[in-house]
Scaffold this active site. Structure first.
Site, PDB file in Angstrom:
ATOM      1  N   SER A  42       0.851  -1.208   0.000  1.00  0.00           N
ATOM      2  CA  SER A  42       0.000   0.000   0.000  1.00  0.00           C
ATOM      3  C   SER A  42       0.879   1.248   0.000  1.00  0.00           C
ATOM      4  CB  SER A  42      -1.083   0.002   1.066  1.00  0.00           C
ATOM      5  OG  SER A  42      -2.099  -0.947   0.726  1.00  0.00           O
TER       6      SER A  42
ATOM      7  N   HIS B 138       3.386  14.526   5.413  1.00  0.00           N
ATOM      8  CA  HIS B 138       3.192  15.938   5.089  1.00  0.00           C
ATOM      9  C   HIS B 138       3.699  16.715   6.305  1.00  0.00           C
ATOM     10  CE1 HIS B 138       0.701  14.348   1.881  1.00  0.00           C
ATOM     11  NE2 HIS B 138       0.010  13.673   2.788  1.00  0.00           N
TER      12      HIS B 138
ATOM     13  N   CYS C 208      -0.797  -3.846   3.864  1.00  0.00           N
ATOM     14  CA  CYS C 208      -1.501  -5.116   3.809  1.00  0.00           C
ATOM     15  C   CYS C 208      -0.485  -6.240   3.947  1.00  0.00           C
ATOM     16  CB  CYS C 208      -2.249  -5.228   2.482  1.00  0.00           C
ATOM     17  SG  CYS C 208      -3.460  -3.914   2.284  1.00  0.00           S
TER      18      CYS C 208
END
Lengths: 129, 129
Positions: free
Chosen positions: B78, B83, B98
């Site tokens: 994934s 940020h 996952c």
């Protein structure tokens, strides 16, 4: 792949760190919608624009013919990602936006395009304490 | 920027869609750690490896000298995103994995490097119903 779309404006936009993160688990989707890498990239870029966010960059990866796709749209406001499993009719989408962008508008467009039979949506507020 | 690192193995790995998504809001971080784009990219790639995940691709964007950074590491499992807002000493990190990868090991490495004074961590299970 639309790797670079860095309008000078978006590349330097700075938003306050508080934002909303929408985690959407979408199931019961037609397999062919979940393996079309180019269409998913266009969809997520359009979803960003629908939410009034500013796209910095996108990159999508196809795991193979008829298999899943994993992709990201980086935004001045944070990001949208999607990971798909056509063999399970499932997509996990994330829409994380700061500033005045409206992630619910991005999710509405994604749901309209993918037509999931069910959506489990979890919304988290993010930001400094 | 390390744009492409697609080992044939990782590029075709397919995992079951159930996974764990860790949302970490990290505050009280020294500003200089949050504006160093190259160091953050290396950190998140190392964090992926620490979690036993497979890196497909990474891209990091600096908003300007001394300003924040936004970046993503796409994984076969994934993604990891970050940020940052150096002016607020704040970083929002996401670790979504996952398969058998261990996102808590990635978060531990990120916290060790960034040394936040506080961490608000929310963990969500993702996957089909």
């Amino acid at each position: 792949m639309k790797r670079e779309s860095l309008p000078a404006q978006a590349a330097t936009l700075v938003y306050a760190p508080s934002g909303t993160h929408v985690l959407a688990d979408l199931s019961g989707i037609a397999a062919e919608k979940l393996s079309d890498c180019a269409a998913l990239e266009t969809l997520l870029r359009n979803a960003a624009e629908a939410a009034h966010a500013h796209v910095l960059f996108s990159h999508f990866h196809a795991f193979g013919e008829g298999q899943g796709v994993t992709g990201v749209v980086l935004l001045a406001e944070s990001h949208i990602t999607i990971h798909t499993w056509p063999e399970r009719g499932f997509a996990a989408a994330d829409i994380f936006m700061c500033g005045s962008a409206q992630p619910e508008l991005a999710l509405a467009l994604i749901k309209k395009a993918l037509q999931p039979q069910a959506a489990h949506v979890h919304t988290a507020r993010r930001g400094p304490p």
